[in-house]
Design a protein around this motif. Structure first.
Motif, mmCIF file in Angstrom:
data_model
loop_
_atom_site.group_PDB
_atom_site.id
_atom_site.type_symbol
_atom_site.label_atom_id
_atom_site.label_comp_id
_atom_site.label_asym_id
_atom_site.label_seq_id
_atom_site.Cartn_x
_atom_site.Cartn_y
_atom_site.Cartn_z
ATOM 1 N N ALA A 375 1.192 -1.379 0.113
ATOM 2 C CA ALA A 375 0.281 0.025 -0.076
ATOM 3 C C ALA A 375 0.531 0.867 0.063
ATOM 4 O O ALA A 375 0.393 1.809 -0.922
ATOM 5 N N LEU A 376 1.815 1.301 0.925
ATOM 6 C CA LEU A 376 3.216 2.359 1.053
ATOM 7 C C LEU A 376 3.347 2.630 -0.163
ATOM 8 O O LEU A 376 3.672 4.239 -0.450
ATOM 9 N N ALA A 377 4.206 1.314 -1.034
ATOM 10 C CA ALA A 377 4.266 1.696 -2.231
ATOM 11 C C ALA A 377 3.781 1.501 -3.438
ATOM 12 O O ALA A 377 4.607 2.776 -3.665
ATOM 13 N N LYS A 378 2.553 2.068 -3.323
ATOM 14 C CA LYS A 378 2.076 2.590 -4.429
ATOM 15 C C LYS A 378 1.680 4.059 -4.040
ATOM 16 O O LYS A 378 1.377 4.724 -5.528
ATOM 17 N N ALA A 379 1.812 4.220 -3.504
ATOM 18 C CA ALA A 379 1.569 5.681 -2.822
ATOM 19 C C ALA A 379 3.040 7.116 -3.128
ATOM 20 O O ALA A 379 2.182 7.810 -3.178
ATOM 21 N N LYS A 380 3.595 5.894 -2.744
ATOM 22 C CA LYS A 380 4.928 6.770 -3.093
ATOM 23 C C LYS A 380 5.515 6.315 -4.883
ATOM 24 O O LYS A 380 6.412 7.108 -5.214
ATOM 25 N N GLY A 381 4.045 6.372 -5.786
ATOM 26 C CA GLY A 381 4.969 6.154 -6.799
ATOM 27 C C GLY A 381 4.982 4.335 -7.524
ATOM 28 O O GLY A 381 5.997 4.481 -8.796
ATOM 29 N N TYR A 382 5.649 3.894 -6.772
ATOM 30 C CA TYR A 382 6.294 2.277 -6.776
ATOM 31 C C TYR A 382 5.212 1.545 -7.783
ATOM 32 O O TYR A 382 4.039 1.749 -7.475
ATOM 33 N N THR A 383 5.222 0.152 -9.070
ATOM 34 C CA THR A 383 4.451 -0.764 -9.070
ATOM 35 C C THR A 383 4.893 -2.044 -8.552
ATOM 36 O O THR A 383 6.340 -2.170 -8.165
ATOM 37 N N VAL A 384 4.221 -2.283 -8.159
ATOM 38 C CA VAL A 384 3.985 -4.008 -7.821
ATOM 39 C C VAL A 384 3.915 -5.146 -9.381
ATOM 40 O O VAL A 384 3.133 -5.187 -9.820
ATOM 41 N N GLU A 385 5.150 -6.286 -9.456
ATOM 42 C CA GLU A 385 5.382 -7.472 -10.204
ATOM 43 C C GLU A 385 5.352 -8.418 -9.747
ATOM 44 O O GLU A 385 5.814 -8.934 -8.965
ATOM 45 N N LYS A 386 4.457 -9.107 -9.783
ATOM 46 C CA LYS A 386 4.427 -10.316 -9.407
ATOM 47 C C LYS A 386 4.831 -11.228 -10.313
ATOM 48 O O LYS A 386 5.076 -11.210 -11.711
#
Length: 386
Positions: A375-386
């Motif tokens: 959640a915090l990563a998305k708020a900081k502009g990071y993307t999540v890749e599985k």
């Protein structure tokens, strides 16, 4: 006694690897860069503040059980398409074996990329009595750890426990305010009911620190999902260890510690052992301070700089060209095994995700940390890749 927390909180073979696919990708040569800083990876820095007072054994066990799962969650994050470097720090607090003058706080490790060291120190923690001063340990971690200054780095503190958050002589709001000035987000995990955590200021601490508040049952054993891929991943883990070439003063001891942390992970569960193997297949698991293969990846001219006596005994009578050939071979072997583990890990995670839909998710330390990280990563502009 009462208490709190945890957060919990990172060899000669041939090419006859069963089911390991090879990679012929060649490293890209560095070109001249006007601004070297612009080419550096972002960092994700995580400080785990673990209460080691009495009654926290269950929480420590959860931390041991979830360390590699948390690392693997961190490796799914990207910033501008690149995988950030990961640094983890470990603190213990609230232990009567620590000095009163230090507010019963000890920095177990600084922020480090040495994930085996984090595992080693985590497994060595023991509980003992305690006075738990949350404000004091947050202040210590904020001031004494080497946090990156750039705001696009993600900096996180996790603290967990079951005593009042406002104990001790250092006001938790002042400590968290200092953390926020450095763009460090403070997350809290209360070991008990949600309402009790709210009443004892744990949620207030997270709200003040722009982090997440969770409550968990620290005495509950971590539930694992066994998959058809765990055994294959574990076999590849044994093979990947054979690609490490220890050098220098720390080479032998660090290589032994790598195997010791394998055993620690295996002693928790087969699933945890597989999680560790997956972490070892990722770029964040790097050991250039003692492994010749990783060192040469960082510095292609490293072999010429290393003294003969710093090499393992079996390589000391080899020429520089022969050592380079051996390192190249081990590099290719490792890439083959890492790719195999990576392919298996994707299938493993798909299996776990499918099983998770059938049952209610367990509220343990690892799930709390993983949920907040994403959640915090998305708020900081990071993307999540599985």
């Amino acid at each position: 006694m009462k208490s709190t927390l945890l957060i919990t909180a990172l060899l000669a073979t041939t090419f006859s690897f069963a089911s390991c696919n090879s990679s012929n990708a060649k490293p890209i040569k560095n070109t001249r860069i006007e601004n070297p800083k612009a080419n550096e990876n972002n960092k994700i820095q995580v400080a785990l503040l673990l209460d080691t007072s009495n009654s926290m054994d269950g929480l420590i066990d959860q931390a041991k059980s979830r360390l590699w799962n948390i690392v693997n969650t961190l490796t799914t994050l990207k910033y501008s398409g690149k995988t950030p470097d990961i640094e983890i720090a470990l603190y213990e607090y609230g232990n009567d074996g620590l000095a009163h003058q230090s507010n019963y706080i000890r920095q177990v490790t600084p922020l480090t990329t040495d994930l085996d060291l984090i595992s080693e120190k985590l497994f060595s923690l023991r509980t003992n009595g305690g006075n738990e001063y949350c404000g004091a340990v947050i202040q210590d971690a904020t001031k004494k750890l080497q946090w990156e200054k750039a705001s696009n780095n993600m900096k996180l503190i996790y603290i967990a426990g079951n005593e009042a958050f406002n104990q001790g002589g250092i006001n938790y709001k002042e400590a968290i305010s200092d953390a926020m000035k450095n763009d460090i987000y403070v997350n809290t995990i209360f070991c008990g009911s949600s309402s009790e955590g709210i009443n004892s200021f744990w949620k207030d601490g997270a709200d003040y620190g722009k982090g997440k508040y969770f409550n968990i049952d620290s005495n509950q054993s971590v539930q694992y999902v066994s998959t058809p891929y765990d055994d294959q991943i574990s076999k590849c883990n044994l093979k990947i260890n054979d690609t490490y070439i220890g050098y220098g003063a720390k080479g032998s001891s660090k290589k032994m510690n790598q195997e010791a942390q394998d055993k620690n992970a295996q002693g928790v569960s087969a699933a945890n052992y597989a999680e560790r193997a997956v972490s070892k297949s990722k770029a964040v698991y790097k050991n250039d301070s003692w492994d010749l293969v990783d060192r040469v990846k960082e510095d292609p001219k490293a072999i010429a700089k290393i003294k003969k006596e710093e090499l393992p005994a079996e390589l000391q009578n080899k020429s520089e060209a022969e050592v380079e050939m051996i390192v190249t071979q081990k590099t290719k072997e490792r890439e083959m095994i890492q790719k195999e583990i990576g392919d298996l890990a994707k299938k493993r995670q798909q299996y776990i995700d499918a099983e998770a839909k059938k049952t209610k998710s367990q509220d343990d330390l690892g799930n709390a940390i993983n949920t907040s990280i994403v959640a915090l990563a998305k708020a900081k502009g990071y993307t999540v890749e599985k």
